[in-house]
Scaffold this motif. Structure first.
Motif, PDB file in Angstrom:
ATOM      1  N   LEU A   1       0.872  -1.181   0.000  1.00 49.08           N
ATOM      2  CA  LEU A   1       0.000   0.000   0.000  1.00 49.08           C
ATOM      3  C   LEU A   1       0.906   1.227   0.000  1.00 49.08           C
ATOM      4  CD1 LEU A   1      -2.989   1.050   0.308  1.00 49.08           C
ATOM      5  CD2 LEU A   1      -2.479   1.263   2.753  1.00 49.08           C
ATOM      6  N   HIS A   2       0.759   2.051  -1.030  1.00 44.81           N
ATOM      7  CA  HIS A   2       1.623   3.226  -1.174  1.00 44.81           C
ATOM      8  C   HIS A   2       0.852   4.504  -0.855  1.00 44.81           C
ATOM      9  CE1 HIS A   2       4.769   0.979  -3.392  1.00 44.81           C
ATOM     10  NE2 HIS A   2       3.770   0.339  -3.955  1.00 44.81           N
ATOM     11  N   SER A   3       1.572   5.520  -0.450  1.00 46.92           N
ATOM     12  CA  SER A   3       0.931   6.814  -0.214  1.00 46.92           C
ATOM     13  C   SER A   3       0.519   7.462  -1.531  1.00 46.92           C
ATOM     14  CB  SER A   3       1.888   7.762   0.505  1.00 46.92           C
ATOM     15  OG  SER A   3       1.292   9.050   0.555  1.00 46.92           O
ATOM     16  N   PRO A   4      -0.726   7.914  -1.616  1.00 46.93           N
ATOM     17  CA  PRO A   4      -1.157   8.618  -2.837  1.00 46.93           C
ATOM     18  C   PRO A   4      -0.803  10.102  -2.811  1.00 46.93           C
ATOM     19  CG  PRO A   4      -3.039   8.297  -1.393  1.00 46.93           C
ATOM     20  CD  PRO A   4      -1.840   7.718  -0.668  1.00 46.93           C
ATOM     21  N   VAL A   5      -0.271  10.593  -1.693  1.00 51.96           N
ATOM     22  CA  VAL A   5       0.046  12.030  -1.584  1.00 51.96           C
ATOM     23  C   VAL A   5       1.497  12.212  -1.154  1.00 51.96           C
ATOM     24  CG1 VAL A   5      -2.332  12.639  -1.025  1.00 51.96           C
ATOM     25  CG2 VAL A   5      -0.711  12.183   0.829  1.00 51.96           C
ATOM     26  N   ALA A   6       1.993  13.452  -1.338  1.00 45.43           N
ATOM     27  CA  ALA A   6       3.419  13.719  -1.138  1.00 45.43           C
ATOM     28  C   ALA A   6       3.791  13.971   0.321  1.00 45.43           C
ATOM     29  CB  ALA A   6       3.841  14.915  -1.986  1.00 45.43           C
ATOM     30  N   ARG A   7       2.852  14.467   1.116  1.00 40.28           N
ATOM     31  CA  ARG A   7       3.210  14.742   2.514  1.00 40.28           C
ATOM     32  C   ARG A   7       1.937  14.748   3.352  1.00 40.28           C
ATOM     33  NH1 ARG A   7       4.634  19.994   5.220  1.00 40.28           N
ATOM     34  NH2 ARG A   7       5.522  19.359   7.218  1.00 40.28           N
TER      35      ARG A   7
ATOM     36  N   ALA B   1      16.619  17.883   0.619  1.00 40.24           N
ATOM     37  CA  ALA B   1      15.400  17.092   0.784  1.00 40.24           C
ATOM     38  C   ALA B   1      14.202  17.764   0.132  1.00 40.24           C
ATOM     39  CB  ALA B   1      15.128  16.880   2.264  1.00 40.24           C
ATOM     40  N   THR B   2      13.371  16.962  -0.506  1.00 39.41           N
ATOM     41  CA  THR B   2      12.075  17.427  -1.012  1.00 39.41           C
ATOM     42  C   THR B   2      11.055  16.314  -0.757  1.00 39.41           C
ATOM     43  OG1 THR B   2      12.528  16.507  -3.196  1.00 39.41           O
ATOM     44  CG2 THR B   2      13.022  18.842  -2.894  1.00 39.41           C
ATOM     45  N   ASN B   3       9.764  16.647  -0.893  1.00 41.47           N
ATOM     46  CA  ASN B   3       8.726  15.616  -0.729  1.00 41.47           C
ATOM     47  C   ASN B   3       8.485  14.895  -2.050  1.00 41.47           C
ATOM     48  OD1 ASN B   3       7.547  17.822   1.565  1.00 41.47           O
ATOM     49  ND2 ASN B   3       7.687  15.662   2.108  1.00 41.47           N
ATOM     50  N   LYS B   4       9.548  14.278  -2.534  1.00 42.03           N
ATOM     51  CA  LYS B   4       9.445  13.533  -3.785  1.00 42.03           C
ATOM     52  C   LYS B   4      10.198  12.213  -3.629  1.00 42.03           C
ATOM     53  CE  LYS B   4      10.721  17.165  -6.272  1.00 42.03           C
ATOM     54  NZ  LYS B   4      11.059  17.981  -7.446  1.00 42.03           N
ATOM     55  N   VAL B   5      10.035  11.350  -4.622  1.00 40.50           N
ATOM     56  CA  VAL B   5      10.615  10.008  -4.545  1.00 40.50           C
ATOM     57  C   VAL B   5      12.131  10.105  -4.277  1.00 40.50           C
ATOM     58  CG1 VAL B   5      10.928   9.872  -7.062  1.00 40.50           C
ATOM     59  CG2 VAL B   5      10.712   7.772  -5.729  1.00 40.50           C
TER      60      VAL B   5
ATOM     61  N   TYR C   1      10.361  12.905 -16.875  1.00 40.98           N
ATOM     62  CA  TYR C   1       9.421  12.416 -15.863  1.00 40.98           C
ATOM     63  C   TYR C   1       8.971  13.633 -15.059  1.00 40.98           C
ATOM     64  CZ  TYR C   1       7.587   9.632 -11.972  1.00 40.98           C
ATOM     65  OH  TYR C   1       6.779   9.058 -11.024  1.00 40.98           O
ATOM     66  N   ILE C   2       7.653  13.838 -15.030  1.00 41.90           N
ATOM     67  CA  ILE C   2       7.153  15.093 -14.475  1.00 41.90           C
ATOM     68  C   ILE C   2       6.422  14.847 -13.169  1.00 41.90           C
ATOM     69  CG2 ILE C   2       5.762  17.151 -14.941  1.00 41.90           C
ATOM     70  CD1 ILE C   2       6.014  16.272 -17.979  1.00 41.90           C
ATOM     71  N   ILE C   3       6.885  15.501 -12.107  1.00 38.55           N
ATOM     72  CA  ILE C   3       6.177  15.501 -10.826  1.00 38.55           C
ATOM     73  C   ILE C   3       5.692  16.931 -10.613  1.00 38.55           C
ATOM     74  CG2 ILE C   3       6.421  15.208  -8.321  1.00 38.55           C
ATOM     75  CD1 ILE C   3       8.450  13.029  -8.816  1.00 38.55           C
ATOM     76  N   ASP C   4       4.390  17.095 -10.408  1.00 37.14           N
ATOM     77  CA  ASP C   4       3.856  18.457 -10.348  1.00 37.14           C
ATOM     78  C   ASP C   4       4.138  19.122  -8.996  1.00 37.14           C
ATOM     79  OD1 ASP C   4       1.939  17.632  -8.506  1.00 37.14           O
ATOM     80  OD2 ASP C   4       0.265  17.709  -9.924  1.00 37.14           O
ATOM     81  N   GLU C   5       3.658  20.360  -8.831  1.00 33.13           N
ATOM     82  CA  GLU C   5       4.023  21.131  -7.638  1.00 33.13           C
ATOM     83  C   GLU C   5       3.396  20.557  -6.362  1.00 33.13           C
ATOM     84  OE1 GLU C   5       2.309  22.178 -10.216  1.00 33.13           O
ATOM     85  OE2 GLU C   5       0.448  23.104  -9.558  1.00 33.13           O
ATOM     86  N   ASN C   6       2.400  19.668  -6.533  1.00 32.90           N
ATOM     87  CA  ASN C   6       1.840  18.996  -5.357  1.00 32.90           C
ATOM     88  C   ASN C   6       2.537  17.672  -5.057  1.00 32.90           C
ATOM     89  OD1 ASN C   6      -0.216  20.981  -5.028  1.00 32.90           O
ATOM     90  ND2 ASN C   6      -1.275  20.053  -6.772  1.00 32.90           N
ATOM     91  N   GLY C   7       3.553  17.375  -5.864  1.00 30.62           N
ATOM     92  CA  GLY C   7       4.293  16.141  -5.629  1.00 30.62           C
ATOM     93  C   GLY C   7       3.656  14.921  -6.263  1.00 30.62           C
ATOM     94  N   ILE C   8       2.773  15.134  -7.238  1.00 31.08           N
ATOM     95  CA  ILE C   8       2.092  14.021  -7.892  1.00 31.08           C
ATOM     96  C   ILE C   8       2.736  13.766  -9.267  1.00 31.08           C
ATOM     97  CG2 ILE C   8      -0.137  13.182  -8.795  1.00 31.08           C
ATOM     98  CD1 ILE C   8      -0.135  13.588  -5.742  1.00 31.08           C
TER      99      ILE C   8
END
Lengths: 283, 760
Positions: free
Chosen positions: B37-43, B338-342, B669-676
């Protein structure tokens, strides 16, 4: 994950219509290159109606002034058919660049149209050729222009328990000119970013019966009536191409998404149109 | 003899005909399906996770959260900051939260849904350049900095004062996804003795070994890792398989059943490591004659939510940030934040493609500014034997960069071809671009603790030879190349030699299979083992002949008397006699890599044991109507010390170059400003196809490394590293527009081209 609860495999069209009428929620499937991917992504339960055994959906033949392509014909079969190359050359071309060899071996023209994507490879060329789609349901057969069948992303005019049997395409005349130009994100296995198809008859330097179809620049594949009229009413020369390009661009409404930008798509409609028109001019 | 021969890869047939067994092909009685089960959100904070409902689903055999992990909830990589499963809070989209094992995939999916995960979202930090903003959340330590590396050489402020021309430029690079054919996957099998065996796709079995023992709370002696056929890795299976194996292992222990856990493609793209996005600012100065005098480089890597390998990736990026040039005054500061990304990690080149893109572009820009031809500018400044790198390391030998450059220039007929391309009258403009790069082979001073290898070699009574190493085959051809080294060492035919699968219980810890080190470092260990065995065989032959050991030579597949070379014992007979005489015919050798040195305050020292070198010349075509850029031809010259197998070297050059072209042209590979993530699918993340591949002319340069097996030094990463800047430089040559952000997609190129003549 894929959650297939059951698969019906009717052997004849009447049998298929019976099953479909009894179970209107069945998901029709031919090659499965769209359906299986979509079901895997959604994770939703589904039961399938496999139409691939129906001989009635197969066949590529000429009936007088019309070419018939059965909906279950694969893109490989279409792209390799001398008859289609002769009678509806743009349809052969769009099938030849669609996806990859593996996808073309399974994916069908009926499936491509039924999926109703604004970037579908077969839609602009069928529309440019003036193709009609033939549908059948227990209440009978009906026919409509392909351009009216496609309503929006994933949306079409298909009715309940209705099956696409094939496409009837006017055979091109000896005065046919046309092109299908498209841009993808790499040399192969790429979905169109922009596509422009044009089919017409040409007498001397005059166009007649011009049909232009644009993909990926509106919610559905669209015709461009203003540009078509402009071409039909003026002699073909370099000026006409330059004059028509902004008219064509004004007829589309592209968007910006992660795959491309509105500005780029709009300009590329013009570039692809110019490239195709110059080939006609210099033929 | 075997070395230098174009031997066919030992794994070629099985991989081509489909008979090779990957972890997905494996099955065990009672095996369960595992999922994450993975998190669907960045933080955010986890507010609901309904474990009981998940456990009640029919067929579910184990549900595991952070609280159920028998050992430490930690995935050890460099620093211990990444949990195996999120505990209360999530820091990136895709972060693992809970695990399920069940009898069927559909029961697993139902259980994941039944958990009804709820997360209270918090604003994420997604722009690495805002890591120090007071408004940005603190994700790591006080300052969001995972690592800071420095190089200080000479006085740059003084040196810039003497420069005639100084440029300052900023370059950016984005993610790169490994897109290995086989996604991550592991099979964990509990043993009768309460331990666990792990089978799976991986680069670094000894990392997995340590990680699994930690999370399972087991002694390392009860954990065994066996690598299965691995369908590509490219760095993407360096650190993250420790996570995947940890998940499978804790599920298997909890259920007391074998558990197979394989990631779906999108799941793999979203949650597994990537190449670090970067921003590199360069100030570069030269005198009028074109001699570089000073460089200042400021590097920022977007590390993602956890430190993982970022410190060492950044270190390699730092050491390579000034390219293979003589620059007397250098100041480099590099930070991974650090950022809220992979969490980013290893990817072929390991931090160097980012900084090499920057320096190779800047070198080109400076050359044009000085009105010196880019090839000539490189001739003036490249490192030659006896020169010192920017870390103060003297290049004593094995320095073939000049030869690479000259051979690539010659092979492409650079001057004439360029003139010809520029004279074409077409809406498609063509140009040539160059890059000269280097690669510090092995782990270097950034990883001295890991710099070791082991090897097992066993001569069978029939004269055939089995060997095993602790580095892995991941498609690079290592098993074949090492087989050639063993065959050559004994002077026996290649067909007599077989490589065993990697099993942590057979070979001592050999460090990771990274840093292009397997051929050189496992090769060294194998040669040690072979030397030991040859001594044993010499003793056997000497006893047969009643002479002294030292007048026996084992070579060319036989024992030879040096005082009378006509007297020999052929190999098979020698092996049979040795077996009869109970000679030691199985040995395990240990090799410690040659030394390196490093001062972290000044960034001075012998960073790597040796360097490989490379010059690329790229021919591109820019369609001024569409902005499409095509790499048409590539001349790629690589100094690799010695080509043990030239076919495999050429394969590495071709594959790596195409991967580098993807990095330069299409992969975004694009991760948007919400971390999605917006395009975690291979249909929207465009790796090149064979139709996109250019014509590639591989050029092999062999400037021998005296401590490498038969002179070989590793180079597997190098083919990727210099392609993006060569393309950027070629685009400039074609249309006089400089692109400082890869990839150079039509959407970026086309707006810059407007204003050029777009007519047919």
């Amino acid at each position: 994950m894929l959650r297939i609860d059951g698969v019906y495999r009717p052997k004849t069209l009447p049998e298929a219509l019976d099953v479909f009428t009894e179970n209107p929620r069945l998901r029709p499937i031919l090659g499965g290159t769209d359906v299986l991917v979509q079901l895997t992504d959604s994770g939703k339960h589904a039961s399938l109606l496999d139409l691939s055994l129906l001989a009635e959906l197969k066949g590529i033949r000429r009936d007088g002034q019309y070419l018939w392509i059965g909906s279950a014909e694969t893109h490989t079969a279409i792209s390799e058919s001398p008859l289609i190359m002769e009678c509806a050359p743009l349809v052969a071309k769009s099938s030849s660049i669609m996806g990859s060899p593996a996808i073309r071996n399974r994916a069908t023209i009926g499936g491509n149209v039924a999926n109703a994507s604004p970037v579908a490879e077969s839609l602009p060329t069928l529309i440019a050729h003036g193709a009609e789609i033939v549908l059948i349901s227990p209440s009978g057969k009906r026919t409509m222009p392909v351009v009216d069948f496609h309503l929006g992303p994933g949306k079409s005019a298909i009715g309940d328990s209705e099956i696409i049997t094939g496409f009837s395409i006017p055979v091109v005349s000896e005065n046919f000119v046309g092109f299908y130009e498209r841009l993808g994100s790499r040399a192969a296995v790429s979905i169109a970013k922009v596509g422009v198809a044009l089919a017409a008859n040409m007498y001397g330097n005059r166009f007649s019966e011009v049909r232009i179809a644009l993909s990926a620049v509106a919610p559905r594949v669209i015709r461009s009536p203003k540009t078509e009229r402009l071409l039909e009413t003026h002699p073909l020369e370099r000026n006409l191409i330059e004059e028509a390009t902004p008219v064509l661009i004004a007829e589309c409404t592209p968007i910006t998404d992660f795959r491309s930008t509105r500005e780029y798509r709009a300009d590329m409609v013009g570039q692809l149109f110019r490239m195709g028109m110059n080939k006609i001019l210099n033929r | 003899m075997a070395v230098g021969k174009r031997v066919i890869r030992v794994d070629a047939r099985a991989k081509a005909d489909g008979s090779a067994k990957y972890v997905a092909d494996m099955s065990m009685p009672g095996m369960l399906v595992g999922r994450v089960l993975h998190s669907p959100v960045a933080r955010g904070r986890i507010t609901n996770l309904d474990i009981d409902s998940a456990r009640k689903i029919a067929g579910v055999r184990a549900v595991v959260t952070a609280e159920d992990i028998p050992g430490g909830n930690i995935c050890h990589i460099v620093i211990d900051d990444m949990p195996l499963l999120a505990n209360g809070e999530v820091k990136y989209t895709g972060e693992p939260i809970a695990l399920v094992a069940a009898e069927s995939r559909s029961a697993v999916e139902d259980a994941l849904e039944a958990m009804n995960l709820q997360i209270e979202q918090l604003p994420p930090l997604t722009d690495p350049e805002k890591y120090a903003d007071p408004d940005s959340p603190r994700l790591s330590g006080k300052d969001n900095i995972f690592a800071h590396h420095k190089i200080r050489r000479g006085k740059t402020d003084v040196a810039f004062g003497k420069a005639d021309i100084v440029i300052e430029r900023t370059y950016r690079t984005t993610y790169q996804e490994h897109a290995y054919l086989e996604t991550q996957g592991m099979l964990a099998v509990p043993t009768q003795e309460g331990g666990i065996d792990i089978y799976g796709s991986m680069q670094c079995p000894f990392y997995v070994h340590g990680a699994v023992a930690t999370v399972c709370g087991l002694p390392q002696s009860k954990v065994r890792i066996i690598q299965t056929t691995t369908g590509g890795a490219f760095g993407g299976k360096e650190d993250v398989p420790s996570l995947v194996a940890g998940w499978a292992a804790v599920l298997a222990l909890k259920a007391n059943r074998p558990v197979k856990l394989i990631l779906d493609r999108s799941e793999d793209i979203i949650s597994m490591s990537k190449r670090h996005p970067s921003r590199t600012h360069i100030k570069l100065g030269a005198d009028k004659k074109g001699k570089l005098v000073a460089a200042e480089v400021d590097i920022l890597f977007d590390a993602g939510a956890y430190a993982t390998l970022s410190s060492v990736v950044l270190w390699r990026g730092t050491v390579h940030a000034c390219g293979p040039y003589r620059i007397p005054a250098v100041k480099i500061d590099a930070r991974a934040v650090a950022t809220n990304k992979v969490p980013c990690g290893a990817y072929r080149g390991f931090g160097s493609p980012q900084t090499l893109f920057a320096i190779e572009s800047a070198i080109d820009e400076l050359a044009y500014k000085l009105d010196i031809d880019p090839v000539e500018f490189r001739r003036i400044n490249i490192l030659k034997k006896g020169d010192k790198t920017v870390t103060g390391q003297k290049i004593r030998s094995s320095c073939g960069l000049e030869e690479c450059l000259e051979r690539a220039v010659q092979a492409s007929d650079f001057i004439n071809l360029r003139k010809k391309l520029h004279s074409e009258d077409s809406p498609v403009k063509r140009g040539l671009g160059i890059s000269t790069i280097f690669y510090g082979m092995g782990l270097g001073a950034g990883g001295t603790k890991l710099a070791r290898t082991g090897a097992y070699v066993s001569i069978q009574p029939d004269g055939s030879v089995q060997f095993a190493v602790g580095t892995t085959e991941m498609g690079q051809g290592m098993r074949t190349v090492l087989g050639q080294i063993v065959a050559e060492a004994f002077g026996i035919p290649f067909e007599k030699v077989s490589c065993l699968p990697v099993d942590t219980s057979r070979v001592p810890d050999s460090g990771p299979t990274v840093a292009s080190r397997a051929t050189t470092m496992s090769g060294r260990a194998l040669l040690q083992a072979c030397t030991h065995l040859k001594r044993n065989l010499a003793k056997v032959a000497a006893a047969e002949w009643g002479t002294k050991d030292r007048i026996v030579n084992i070579a060319a597949g036989k024992a030879i008397r040096t005082d009378n070379p006509d007297i020999t014992i052929p190999w098979n007979e020698l092996a049979a006699i040795a077996f009869d005489k109970k000679a030691e015919l199985t040995v395990v050798a240990h090799d410690s890599s040659p030394p390196t040195s490093w001062n972290p305050e000044t960034g001075q020292g012998d960073a790597y044991v040796v360097y490989s070198w490379c010059a690329n010349i790229a021919q591109v075509a820019v369609d001024t109507r569409t902005g499409e850029v095509r790499l048409e031809k590539l001349w790629a010259a690589h100094d690799i010390g010695k080509a043990i197998n030239p076919t495999l070297v050429e394969g590495q050059i071709e594959g790596g170059s195409v991967q580098g072209m993807g990095y330069g042209l299409t992969e975004e590979y694009i991760i948007d400003e919400n971390g999605i993530p917006l395009n975690p699918k291979l249909s929207f993340y465009y790796i090149p196809t064979t139709e996109d591949a250019p014509t590639i002319e591989p050029i092999i340069v062999e400037s021998a490394y005296d401590k490498g097996p038969f002179g070989a030094k590793g180079f597997g990463e190098q083919p990727l590293m210099g392609i993006a800047p060569a393309i950027a430089n070629a685009i400039f040559d074609a249309v006089k527009i400089r692109f400082r952000e890869q990839p150079f997609t039509p959407e970026k190129v086309w707006p810059e081209l407007k204003g050029l003549d777009n007519e047919d």
